[in-house]
Design an enzyme around this catalytic site. Structure first.
Site, PDB file in Angstrom:
ATOM      1  N   ASP A  54       8.759  15.763  12.131  1.00  0.00           N
ATOM      2  CA  ASP A  54       8.349  15.658  10.720  1.00  0.00           C
ATOM      3  C   ASP A  54       6.825  15.657  10.620  1.00  0.00           C
ATOM      4  O   ASP A  54       6.231  14.795   9.986  1.00  0.00           O
ATOM      5  CB  ASP A  54       8.937  14.375  10.105  1.00  0.00           C
ATOM      6  CG  ASP A  54       8.820  14.372   8.577  1.00  0.00           C
ATOM      7  OD1 ASP A  54       8.453  15.416   8.000  1.00  0.00           O
ATOM      8  OD2 ASP A  54       9.067  13.325   7.956  1.00  0.00           O
ATOM      9  N   LYS A  84       5.169  -2.532   7.981  1.00  0.00           N
ATOM     10  CA  LYS A  84       6.326  -1.876   7.351  1.00  0.00           C
ATOM     11  C   LYS A  84       7.463  -2.881   7.406  1.00  0.00           C
ATOM     12  O   LYS A  84       7.810  -3.377   8.474  1.00  0.00           O
ATOM     13  CB  LYS A  84       6.664  -0.645   8.181  1.00  0.00           C
ATOM     14  CG  LYS A  84       7.647   0.300   7.546  1.00  0.00           C
ATOM     15  CD  LYS A  84       7.966   1.436   8.504  1.00  0.00           C
ATOM     16  CE  LYS A  84       6.827   2.416   8.648  1.00  0.00           C
ATOM     17  NZ  LYS A  84       7.085   3.453   9.653  1.00  0.00           N
ATOM     18  N   VAL A 115       5.449  -0.848   2.532  1.00  0.00           N
ATOM     19  CA  VAL A 115       4.378  -0.991   3.525  1.00  0.00           C
ATOM     20  C   VAL A 115       3.271  -1.842   2.901  1.00  0.00           C
ATOM     21  O   VAL A 115       2.849  -1.582   1.773  1.00  0.00           O
ATOM     22  CB  VAL A 115       3.810   0.390   3.939  1.00  0.00           C
ATOM     23  CG1 VAL A 115       2.743   0.235   5.012  1.00  0.00           C
ATOM     24  CG2 VAL A 115       4.926   1.304   4.443  1.00  0.00           C
ATOM     25  N   ASP A 131       4.496   7.830  12.123  1.00  0.00           N
ATOM     26  CA  ASP A 131       5.940   8.070  11.910  1.00  0.00           C
ATOM     27  C   ASP A 131       6.543   8.986  12.960  1.00  0.00           C
ATOM     28  O   ASP A 131       7.375   9.824  12.663  1.00  0.00           O
ATOM     29  CB  ASP A 131       6.194   8.659  10.509  1.00  0.00           C
ATOM     30  CG  ASP A 131       6.077   7.586   9.444  1.00  0.00           C
ATOM     31  OD1 ASP A 131       5.886   6.411   9.827  1.00  0.00           O
ATOM     32  OD2 ASP A 131       6.173   7.888   8.253  1.00  0.00           O
ATOM     33  N   GLY A 161       7.835   3.330   1.381  1.00  0.00           N
ATOM     34  CA  GLY A 161       8.443   4.390   2.187  1.00  0.00           C
ATOM     35  C   GLY A 161       9.906   4.532   1.819  1.00  0.00           C
ATOM     36  O   GLY A 161      10.443   3.760   1.016  1.00  0.00           O
ATOM     37  N   GLU A 162      10.535   5.522   2.444  1.00  0.00           N
ATOM     38  CA  GLU A 162      11.963   5.759   2.192  1.00  0.00           C
ATOM     39  C   GLU A 162      12.783   4.549   2.636  1.00  0.00           C
ATOM     40  O   GLU A 162      13.858   4.283   2.138  1.00  0.00           O
ATOM     41  CB  GLU A 162      12.359   6.991   3.009  1.00  0.00           C
ATOM     42  CG  GLU A 162      13.718   7.535   2.656  1.00  0.00           C
ATOM     43  CD  GLU A 162      14.119   8.667   3.603  1.00  0.00           C
ATOM     44  OE1 GLU A 162      15.337   8.856   3.738  1.00  0.00           O
ATOM     45  OE2 GLU A 162      13.252   9.326   4.195  1.00  0.00           O
ATOM     46  N   PHE A 163      12.251   3.790   3.609  1.00  0.00           N
ATOM     47  CA  PHE A 163      13.050   2.725   4.215  1.00  0.00           C
ATOM     48  C   PHE A 163      12.583   1.322   3.837  1.00  0.00           C
ATOM     49  O   PHE A 163      13.114   0.344   4.301  1.00  0.00           O
ATOM     50  CB  PHE A 163      13.012   2.857   5.745  1.00  0.00           C
ATOM     51  CG  PHE A 163      13.540   4.171   6.228  1.00  0.00           C
ATOM     52  CD1 PHE A 163      14.900   4.398   6.313  1.00  0.00           C
ATOM     53  CD2 PHE A 163      12.683   5.190   6.583  1.00  0.00           C
ATOM     54  CE1 PHE A 163      15.405   5.608   6.762  1.00  0.00           C
ATOM     55  CE2 PHE A 163      13.175   6.413   7.039  1.00  0.00           C
ATOM     56  CZ  PHE A 163      14.532   6.608   7.122  1.00  0.00           C
ATOM     57  N   GLY A 164      11.520   1.205   3.057  1.00  0.00           N
ATOM     58  CA  GLY A 164      11.027  -0.130   2.721  1.00  0.00           C
ATOM     59  C   GLY A 164       9.555  -0.082   2.391  1.00  0.00           C
ATOM     60  O   GLY A 164       8.919   0.967   2.484  1.00  0.00           O
ATOM     61  N   ILE A 179       0.839  -1.213   0.000  1.00  0.00           N
ATOM     62  CA  ILE A 179       0.000   0.000   0.000  1.00  0.00           C
ATOM     63  C   ILE A 179       0.866   1.252   0.000  1.00  0.00           C
ATOM     64  O   ILE A 179       0.384   2.350   0.126  1.00  0.00           O
ATOM     65  CB  ILE A 179      -0.976   0.024   1.213  1.00  0.00           C
ATOM     66  CG1 ILE A 179      -0.254  -0.281   2.535  1.00  0.00           C
ATOM     67  CG2 ILE A 179      -2.139  -0.907   1.005  1.00  0.00           C
ATOM     68  CD1 ILE A 179      -1.113  -0.156   3.777  1.00  0.00           C
ATOM     69  N   ARG A 231       1.160  14.440   5.159  1.00  0.00           N
ATOM     70  CA  ARG A 231       1.504  13.119   4.586  1.00  0.00           C
ATOM     71  C   ARG A 231       1.757  12.081   5.692  1.00  0.00           C
ATOM     72  O   ARG A 231       1.693  10.883   5.456  1.00  0.00           O
ATOM     73  CB  ARG A 231       2.734  13.220   3.670  1.00  0.00           C
ATOM     74  CG  ARG A 231       3.993  13.622   4.398  1.00  0.00           C
ATOM     75  CD  ARG A 231       5.235  13.775   3.555  1.00  0.00           C
ATOM     76  NE  ARG A 231       6.295  14.383   4.365  1.00  0.00           N
ATOM     77  CZ  ARG A 231       6.457  15.686   4.533  1.00  0.00           C
ATOM     78  NH1 ARG A 231       5.650  16.535   3.943  1.00  0.00           N
ATOM     79  NH2 ARG A 231       7.434  16.152   5.305  1.00  0.00           N
ATOM     80  N   ASN A 232       2.074  12.571   6.899  1.00  0.00           N
ATOM     81  CA  ASN A 232       2.328  11.663   8.028  1.00  0.00           C
ATOM     82  C   ASN A 232       1.122  11.548   8.970  1.00  0.00           C
ATOM     83  O   ASN A 232       1.256  11.102  10.103  1.00  0.00           O
ATOM     84  CB  ASN A 232       3.553  12.130   8.828  1.00  0.00           C
ATOM     85  CG  ASN A 232       4.842  11.814   8.086  1.00  0.00           C
ATOM     86  OD1 ASN A 232       4.878  10.863   7.315  1.00  0.00           O
ATOM     87  ND2 ASN A 232       5.875  12.598   8.299  1.00  0.00           N
TER      88      ASN A 232
END
Length: 451
Positions: free
Chosen positions: A311, A221, A208, A329, A203-206, A200, A315-316
């Site tokens: 942050d 995540k 979701v 986040d 993300g920057e790290f992997g 879905i 968007r978060n």
């Protein structure tokens, strides 16, 4: 033994089975997680909700233990068996006295970039070179792994290319096993009970994914890189401490194929896309104000816990199936607090003092970001500072420029935005003050018939 007193919202783990409840009691099994709904129903009796079945009933405190928050502890390691750069002879000394299946992993001194798996077997220590190739790891060029965690888990189940299955990790001095700590505190979930659905988001790290855990819809995540996964352990530890109805709830973590962070599923996605895709015709100003209030309540809670988000942006913020907005986040921005890399900062949302070299992130810089989030909300998800470059935003804001009110934005709400954008952080309101003003505003907008 002192009597326990748990406030509503406390997460508890069942210490035993209670499979034959009397009328009004809650049924549960050992290891199930229950949330306290109401206290004071009698000595040591609470009303609780089962996190999986969502059934409610009374429980006895003597059968439960509180789900502990995990201490944010730098010695907590996903790879306690990883010893870094040590030589072969040093590894042999560490694996004494010999014991079949005792193991550690070290960095190869002879082949920089590669690793060595050292395993004790039949009173010898065997050194297997782990080759790093095409972003994957292998010992025998037949089986490939994404990372060391994955490789160790595989060889603990079956020996494959090595002499014996791995039995017992030799922990590096000064480290604690994250798996053990998570398990003890009740946050380690079982991969067997997780069904992964479609992706879905990326993300920057992997990636979701949406998924299902023991009958409950969840978001997952997945972080494959072990170094990043280790950093995310801190986010997870932070999330175990923070429980509020306007923060996305952590359900637990799974250590398999890297790290899986399992949270409640937010069916309507992030606030920006939610507002953009529905627009003015479907969402009235009162609903926008409700979202703003939801976020403010979540942030007031973080403020009370002296926690800085860093942050905060639409968007978060995620939206649940019943239109509740929740902050997500909230540990991420802390993953690399030492990084003073301004390139990564979300300039349009960041307070002027936090963009400077000293990077002063405080609750008051979160308040500045909240002002920008209010602007995003009341403009139905527009990009802040339209048509301006990041350089222009930074220069103009420093000289006193502030965005105009979004179209049809109530003057009282715009006045709140402006108060969040005071240049002096001390003059910005607290989240508590903001919530009080928003609540007053929300009450004054009684819905008109048909709205």
């Amino acid at each position: 033994m002192s009597t326990k007193s748990w406030v509503p919202g406390t997460q508890c783990i069942a210490k035993c089975d209670h499979a034959k409840p009397k009328a009004g009691e809650l049924s549960y099994h050992k290891g199930d997680i229950l949330t306290i709904v109401e206290a004071g129903l009698g000595k040591g009796v609470y009303l609780a909700q089962h996190n999986k079945t969502e059934e409610k009933g009374t429980v006895s405190a003597s059968c439960l233990r509180e789900r502990e928050a995990i201490r944010v502890d730098p010695s907590l390691s996903l790879m306690p068996w990883f010893h870094g750069k040590i030589s072969g002879p040093e590894a042999v000394l560490k694996l004494a006295p010999p014991e079949d299946g005792l193991f550690l992993v070290r960095e190869s001194i002879r082949h920089p970039g590669d690793y060595v798996l050292c395993v004790s077997f039949q009173k010898e220590v065997i050194h297997y070179r782990v080759i790093y190739k095409d972003s994957k790891l292998t010992i025998d060029h037949a089986q490939y792994f994404y990372n060391l965690i994955d490789m160790i888990q595989s060889y603990m189940k079956e020996k494959g290319a090595i002499a014996t299955t791995l039995q017992k990790p030799k922990q590096k001095e000064g480290t604690k096993s994250a798996a053990e700590e998570l398990s003890k505190a009740g946050w380690l979930l079982d991969i067997e009970k997780l069904t992964l659905g479609e992706s879905i988001g990326e993300g920057e790290f992997g990636a979701v994914f949406e998924g299902e855990y023991m009958g409950q819809k969840v978001a997952v995540k997945n972080i494959k890189c072990d170094v990043t996964a280790q950093a995310f352990l801190e986010e997870t530890a932070v999330m175990t401490k923070l429980q509020h109805s306007n923060l996305v709830r952590l359900l637990g973590v799974i250590l398999h194929d890297g790290l899986h962070i399992v949270t409640e599923f937010m069916a309507k996605g992030n606030l920006v896309n939610f507002l953009r895709s529905r627009g003015r015709s479907l969402i009235n100003a009162r609903q926008l104000l409700r979202f703003a209030l939801d976020v403010c309540e979540g942030m007031e809670y973080l403020e009370s816990r002296k926690f800085v988000h860093r942050d905060l942006a639409a968007r978060n913020i995620l939206v649940s199936s019943d239109n509740v907005a929740k902050v997500s986040d909230f540990g991420l921005a802390q993953v690399d607090p030492k990084s003073t890399d301004n390139a990564k900062l979300p300039v349009k949302w960041t307070a002027p003092e936090a963009l400077k070299k000293e990077q002063k992130f405080t609750t008051r810089s979160d308040v500045w970001s909240y002002g920008v989030l209010l602007w995003e909300t009341f403009s139905y998800g527009r990009q802040p500072y339209p048509k301006m470059t990041l350089k222009e935003v930074k220069e103009k804001v420093e000289k006193g420029y502030r965005m105009e009110a979004p179209e049809d934005c109530p003057p009282t709400v715009y006045a709140l935005m402006r108060s969040c954008w005071e240049n002096d952080p001390g003059k910005r309101p607290s989240f508590r003050k903001l919530r009080e003003k928003l609540e007053k505003e929300h009450r004054s907008w009684e819905p008109t018939p048909g709205s």
